[in-house]
Design an enzyme around this catalytic site. Structure first.
Site, PDB file in Angstrom:
ATOM      1  N   GLN A 135      -4.195   2.719 -11.492  1.00 55.60           N
ATOM      2  CA  GLN A 135      -3.206   3.954 -11.352  1.00 55.60           C
ATOM      3  C   GLN A 135      -1.632   3.728 -11.027  1.00 55.60           C
ATOM      4  O   GLN A 135      -0.791   4.677 -11.283  1.00 55.60           O
ATOM      5  CB  GLN A 135      -3.898   4.766 -10.091  1.00 55.60           C
ATOM      6  CG  GLN A 135      -3.582   3.978  -8.834  1.00 55.60           C
ATOM      7  CD  GLN A 135      -4.295   4.938  -7.613  1.00 55.60           C
ATOM      8  OE1 GLN A 135      -5.714   4.938  -7.497  1.00 55.60           O
ATOM      9  NE2 GLN A 135      -3.490   5.541  -6.889  1.00 55.60           N
ATOM     10  N   CYS A 141      -5.229   8.996  -7.623  1.00 51.71           N
ATOM     11  CA  CYS A 141      -6.677   8.405  -7.759  1.00 51.71           C
ATOM     12  C   CYS A 141      -7.790   9.585  -8.064  1.00 51.71           C
ATOM     13  O   CYS A 141      -8.613   9.380  -8.740  1.00 51.71           O
ATOM     14  CB  CYS A 141      -6.762   7.886  -6.439  1.00 51.71           C
ATOM     15  SG  CYS A 141      -6.444   9.163  -5.137  1.00 51.71           S
ATOM     16  N   HIS A 278      -8.581   8.807  -0.403  1.00 46.08           N
ATOM     17  CA  HIS A 278      -8.289   8.134  -1.876  1.00 46.08           C
ATOM     18  C   HIS A 278      -9.370   8.663  -2.425  1.00 46.08           C
ATOM     19  O   HIS A 278     -10.818   8.507  -2.066  1.00 46.08           O
ATOM     20  CB  HIS A 278      -8.387   6.750  -1.559  1.00 46.08           C
ATOM     21  CG  HIS A 278      -8.327   5.917  -2.453  1.00 46.08           C
ATOM     22  ND1 HIS A 278      -7.111   6.005  -3.522  1.00 46.08           N
ATOM     23  CD2 HIS A 278      -9.009   4.788  -3.249  1.00 46.08           C
ATOM     24  CE1 HIS A 278      -7.247   5.071  -4.608  1.00 46.08           C
ATOM     25  NE2 HIS A 278      -8.245   4.263  -4.198  1.00 46.08           N
TER      26      HIS A 278
END
Length: 337
Positions: A135, A141, A278
């Protein structure tokens, strides 16, 4: 030449971990020189010494950790010249306090699994997982977690594994509430794929590590989903059943140093809590007999140089009522083709 530099770095690290003597300046200088070459780091004159000092501090942390008896190891990786605060701000993507964790308001409800899950599953061996992606320094994410579970669901249903476009989700799913490099939710991305009647391939809509940009409409969708399922919350047993059917999107708390430098083993760390920030992908689970620990197999989006070739194994508990290591069982979801 590249292989020589990697070998030299490994040798220096191995020496520093086992040696009882304090490191001297030339040890740090040699390690930093190899690090800069391996990861093609480029600094301005003003940046060089601050980055070197950050590297030294991180090098010491890694060395200290690996002298202990933890169930996982750390090593120098491309993030070794970043402070923990920098790492967290650039490499995660969720602000859980503002996003009510990871679920969209349109909850499709829990899914009932009637088939007993096998003892171990690894969807990488079943052609349902694309290569590890990166990323970059963009809080996207959530889009990688979304494409990962969609790639898996499509491959399992249709027998065709294709890499899907994170950039299309970043650019085009803002109406669902996603904010590109500033974060988003997997469920909201699933909603967009359903409303758009599909998603394009990575090749036709490549990743740019920026956005949201103008939504492009020239590519042709190559995969689609009909709905998505929110797995029963806070149950590792329910998550195990879901993963037995295919890869599952989950969120974890990754704002800890154990993640920044993780290099292998089964991660079990009390610092890893449930403040989810995340998005990642569970692609399997199993048991490590060498340490007698059950684990989850997690595909990350920080490139293949991080962790176990881009993956991390998190310790796995059992039964219901467990949010799991780093909160991974808090609110999983997956798409249905």
């Amino acid at each position: 030449m590249r292989f020589l530099s990697v070998a030299l770095l490994l040798a220096l690290l191995a020496l520093s971990y086992v040696s009882a003597r304090p490191l001297v300046e030339k040890d740090y200088q040699s390690a930093f020189s190899t690090y800069v070459k391996k990861f093609n780091k480029q600094y301005t004159h003003d940046e060089f010494f601050p980055r070197y000092n950050i590297f030294k501090a991180n090098f010491d942390k890694i060395r200290h950790h690996n002298k202990g008896n933890a169930s996982y190891s750390m090593s120098v990786n491309e993030f070794a010249d970043m402070t923990f605060r920098e790492f967290h701000s650039k490499m995660t993507g969720y602000n859980w306090r503002e996003r009510n964790y990871l679920r969209a308001k349109n909850n499709h409800g829990p899914h009932l699994h009637v088939k007993a899950a096998p003892a171990a599953v690894d969807w990488r061996t079943k052609n349902a997982v694309t290569p590890v992606k990166n990323q970059g320094q963009c809080g996207s994410c959530w889009s990688f977690s979304t494409t990962g579970s969609t790639e898996g669901a499509w491959a399992i249903a249709k027998g065709n594994l294709v890499s899907l476009s994170e950039q299309q989700l970043i650019d085009c799913s803002t109406a669902q509430g996603n904010q590109g490099c500033n974060g988003g939710l997997m469920d909201q991305a699933f909603q967009w794929i359903i409303q758009n009647k599909g998603i394009c391939s990575e090749a036709s809509y490549p990743y740019t590590t920026s956005g949201p940009n103008t939504c492009q409409t020239t590519c042709t969708s190559v995969a689609s989903i009909s709905s998505y399922v929110d797995v029963t919350a806070s149950s590792e047993l329910a998550l195990k059943n879901a993963v037995s059917l295919g890869p599952v999107s989950v969120a974890i708390e990754a704002d800890q140093e154990c993640f920044q430098f993780y290099s292998g083993g089964v991660l079990s760390d009390p610092s890893c809590g449930t403040q989810l920030d995340h998005g990642v992908l569970v692609v399997g689970y199993g048991h490590d007999s060498s340490v007698n620990q059950d684990f989850w197999i997690i595909k990350n989006s920080w490139g293949a140089s991080w962790g176990e070739a881009g993956y991390i194994r998190l310790v796995r508990g059992s039964g219901t009522g467990s949010v799991g290591e780093c909160g991974l069982a808090t609110e999983p979801s997956y798409p249905v083709v």
